[in-house]
Motif scaffolding. Structure first.
Motif, PDB file in Angstrom:
ATOM      1  N   LYS A  41       0.835  -1.201   0.000  1.00 16.65           N
ATOM      2  CA  LYS A  41       0.000   0.000   0.000  1.00 16.65           C
ATOM      3  C   LYS A  41       0.868   1.247   0.000  1.00 16.65           C
ATOM      4  CE  LYS A  41      -4.192  -1.758   2.197  1.00 16.65           C
ATOM      5  NZ  LYS A  41      -5.060  -1.709   3.383  1.00 16.65           N
ATOM      6  N   LEU A  44       2.291   1.575  -3.420  1.00 16.95           N
ATOM      7  CA  LEU A  44       1.233   1.975  -4.349  1.00 16.95           C
ATOM      8  C   LEU A  44       0.923   3.460  -4.219  1.00 16.95           C
ATOM      9  CD1 LEU A  44      -0.857   1.086  -6.450  1.00 16.95           C
ATOM     10  CD2 LEU A  44      -2.415   0.607  -4.560  1.00 16.95           C
ATOM     11  N   ALA A  45       0.903   3.966  -2.992  1.00 23.10           N
ATOM     12  CA  ALA A  45       0.656   5.390  -2.790  1.00 23.10           C
ATOM     13  C   ALA A  45       1.782   6.229  -3.400  1.00 23.10           C
ATOM     14  CB  ALA A  45       0.510   5.692  -1.302  1.00 23.10           C
ATOM     15  N   ASN A  47       3.740   5.296  -5.826  1.00 17.68           N
ATOM     16  CA  ASN A  47       3.642   5.121  -7.271  1.00 17.68           C
ATOM     17  C   ASN A  47       2.535   6.002  -7.849  1.00 17.68           C
ATOM     18  OD1 ASN A  47       4.410   4.049  -9.672  1.00 17.68           O
ATOM     19  ND2 ASN A  47       3.446   2.052  -9.365  1.00 17.68           N
ATOM     20  N   THR A  48       1.413   6.078  -7.158  1.00 13.08           N
ATOM     21  CA  THR A  48       0.308   6.914  -7.608  1.00 13.08           C
ATOM     22  C   THR A  48       0.708   8.383  -7.616  1.00 13.08           C
ATOM     23  OG1 THR A  48      -1.270   5.317  -6.714  1.00 13.08           O
ATOM     24  CG2 THR A  48      -2.097   7.531  -7.158  1.00 13.08           C
ATOM     25  N   GLU A  49       1.446   8.811  -6.602  1.00 14.26           N
ATOM     26  CA  GLU A  49       1.925  10.197  -6.549  1.00 14.26           C
ATOM     27  C   GLU A  49       2.883  10.489  -7.703  1.00 14.26           C
ATOM     28  OE1 GLU A  49       4.649  12.900  -3.565  1.00 14.26           O
ATOM     29  OE2 GLU A  49       3.386  11.343  -2.690  1.00 14.26           O
ATOM     30  N   ILE A  51       2.981   8.949 -10.601  1.00  9.63           N
ATOM     31  CA  ILE A  51       2.210   8.966 -11.839  1.00  9.63           C
ATOM     32  C   ILE A  51       1.479  10.297 -11.996  1.00  9.63           C
ATOM     33  CG2 ILE A  51       0.184   7.950 -12.977  1.00  9.63           C
ATOM     34  CD1 ILE A  51       1.182   5.228 -11.952  1.00  9.63           C
ATOM     35  N   ALA A  52       0.946  10.811 -10.903  1.00 12.10           N
ATOM     36  CA  ALA A  52       0.264  12.111 -10.978  1.00 12.10           C
ATOM     37  C   ALA A  52       1.249  13.208 -11.377  1.00 12.10           C
ATOM     38  CB  ALA A  52      -0.393  12.434  -9.639  1.00 12.10           C
TER      39      ALA A  52
END
Length: 109
Positions: A41, A44-45, A47-49, A51-52
């Protein structure tokens, strides 16, 4: 099967201990899975940041390319206009030169 009460009690105790060991293994496995899930998790957080951030940077670059695309269209239109305009200016210059030659009295050869 056990034949005496003592053997039965020992059998039950051994089975209960074996079940306790299996339950301990299951608890340890579940704890490991939960720890891995928590780290996943977190990754993933992050990675999401990332990507943004990449999406924001890409959007800025796309805006620059779109503006260049518009500039290239304008340059293409100017180029299309320049060719006939050069013919007109050339014709005008030759007419002006002919007129100047005629006014000054220079005869054509």
């Amino acid at each position: 099967m056990p034949r005496t009460t003592k053997e039965f009690h020992n059998y039950v105790a051994n089975e209960l201990m074996a079940d306790d060991r299996r339950m301990d293994e299951i608890v340890n496995t579940v704890a490991q899975i939960q720890a891995e899930q928590a780290s996943a998790k977190t990754l993933l957080a992050a990675n999401t940041e990332t990507i943004a951030q990449i999406k924001t940077d890409t959007a800025e670059m796309l805006g620059v390319f779109e503006s260049w695309k518009g500039a290239m269209k304008v340059m293409e239109m100017i180029g299309r206009l320049a060719k006939p305009l050069s013919y007109i200016v050339g014709f005008g210059a030759s007419v002006a030169a002919f007129w100047a030659a005629m006014k000054s009295g220079v005869s054509p050869k």
